[in-house]
Scaffold this active site. Structure first.
Site, PDB file in Angstrom:
ATOM      1  N   HIS A 282       0.669  -1.259  -0.047  1.00  0.00           N
ATOM      2  CA  HIS A 282      -0.135   0.167   0.141  1.00  0.00           C
ATOM      3  C   HIS A 282       0.761   1.237   0.076  1.00  0.00           C
ATOM      4  O   HIS A 282       0.537   2.528  -0.489  1.00  0.00           O
ATOM      5  CB  HIS A 282      -0.858   0.014   0.962  1.00  0.00           C
ATOM      6  CG  HIS A 282      -2.012  -0.854   1.278  1.00  0.00           C
ATOM      7  ND1 HIS A 282      -1.620  -2.318   1.596  1.00  0.00           N
ATOM      8  CD2 HIS A 282      -3.322  -1.110   0.795  1.00  0.00           C
ATOM      9  CE1 HIS A 282      -2.884  -3.111   1.503  1.00  0.00           C
ATOM     10  NE2 HIS A 282      -3.714  -2.295   1.010  1.00  0.00           N
TER      11      HIS A 282
ATOM     12  N   ASP B  76      -3.657  -6.595  -8.294  1.00  0.00           N
ATOM     13  CA  ASP B  76      -3.980  -5.832  -7.243  1.00  0.00           C
ATOM     14  C   ASP B  76      -4.321  -4.529  -7.246  1.00  0.00           C
ATOM     15  O   ASP B  76      -3.982  -3.900  -8.527  1.00  0.00           O
ATOM     16  CB  ASP B  76      -2.917  -6.228  -6.092  1.00  0.00           C
ATOM     17  CG  ASP B  76      -3.429  -6.133  -4.468  1.00  0.00           C
ATOM     18  OD1 ASP B  76      -4.402  -5.732  -4.269  1.00  0.00           O
ATOM     19  OD2 ASP B  76      -2.476  -6.251  -3.773  1.00  0.00           O
TER      20      ASP B  76
END
Length: 331
Positions: free
Chosen positions: A178, A248
């Site tokens: 992230h 992702d």
């Protein structure tokens, strides 16, 4: 596949989806207020693209990655808790993994959510970031494979589909994708023997999610998500996964460049579909500007994924919940 910003579709989101017709959608905690509201949101998402069967995804693993929380649904145990039960009693662990996924289907399918992004097939290793951590079923390929297989079967028994993640393996990553791009400096032979093994065993599943991780012994320049070498040689070749490969989240900071560049790199690498999660309109516009219309192998794989949905079995929810509580109480 896109997310949306809140618990209801805005006029602008509805128009955007109607114009660009994403293949599917994904929900997060920000989209959840009540069961009735989520049911309406799922119906509105599908209505916006005139596709009543459009897949709607969620990350409902249990443990700390559980978008639906109490009191709407029970708090479910983490993968590590299930794995601990397996180590103590393999039969009980496998049964618990199957039942928990079947209970997810009881929770989610009536709302209109048809895909759960589990199982996590990553195998943590020393030095790996806790972004995987307790989400993993164990630290050996044998445990992760057995539990991941059971979890996938439980979802399919409930009329849903799983997404194996994060292919070809995120467990050694020393950073949270992230926020930054991790690099794994481990020989390919070791990765093949350990990290890739659960994905090989579950290569017949319909959908997988890529890892934003650089494997320097395979492709030192690109994370798996954008690496044609990793996708063709490892994911499609060595692992043998011929299902639908989704990225992702494209908005994670592990990827570099603006959203046009990121999107182009994902498709150039060989992913079939792109996942954009946060519902930010400017990012969505950039992503869609360079997203091709589904065709060729990507279209074939999306069609195969849709054909993989089967009707739910006749399991009794109350009986399964009681059995699951007993299994976990004994662990």
């Amino acid at each position: 596949m896109f997310g949306c910003a809140g618990p209801q579709l805005s006029v602008e989101e509805r128009a955007f989806f109607a114009e660009h017709r994403p293949w599917g959608f994904i929900l997060f905690g920000r989209n959840i207020v009540s069961l009735e509201q989520v049911t309406e949101l799922c119906a509105d998402l599908r209505e916006s693209i005139s596709r009543p069967d459009a897949p709607i995804l969620i990350d409902q693993e249990g443990g700390r990655v559980q978008r639906f929380k109490p009191p709407l649904v029970p708090q479910y145990p983490s993968g590590a808790e299930l794995g601990a039960l397996y180590l103590a009693n393999p039969e009980a662990g496998l049964r618990a993994a199957w039942i928990m996924s079947r209970l997810h289907a009881f929770d989610l399918l009536p709302l209109g959510i048809t895909v759960d992004c589990l199982p996590v097939l990553d195998i943590p290793a020393p030095g790996g970031h806790e972004v995987i951590g307790s989400r993993a079923y164990g630290v050996t390929p044998e445990v992760v494979t057995a539990m991941g297989t059971a979890a996938s079967a439980g979802l399919k028994a409930g009329g849903m589909l799983p997404v194996i993640k994060h292919i070809p393996g995120h467990g050694r990553a020393g950073a949270d994708t992230h926020h930054e791009l991790p690099r794994v400096d481990v020989a390919r032979a070791e990765l093949s023997a350990r990290d890739f093994a659960p994905f090989k065993a579950l290569a017949g599943e319909a959908m997988a999610m890529s890892a934003h991780v650089v494997f320097t012994d395979i492709d030192p320049e690109h994370p798996a998500t954008t690496s044609r070498k990793v996708i063709e040689e490892v994911i499609r070749g060595e692992i043998g996964f011929d299902g639908l490969l989704m990225s992702d989240d494209v908005s994670m900071n592990a990827l570099s460049g603006d959203f046009v560049a990121r999107t182009g790199a994902i498709f150039a690498g060989g992913c079939d579909v792109i996942l954009h999660c946060n519902g930010v309109p400017a990012e969505m516009e950039a992503v869609i500007s360079v997203t091709p219309v589904l065709s060729g192998e990507a279209l074939r794989r999306t069609q195969a994924a849709m054909e993989a949905f089967k009707p739910a079995d006749d399991s009794n929810e109350t009986v399964l919940r009681d059995e699951f509580e007993a299994l976990m109480a004994a662990s």
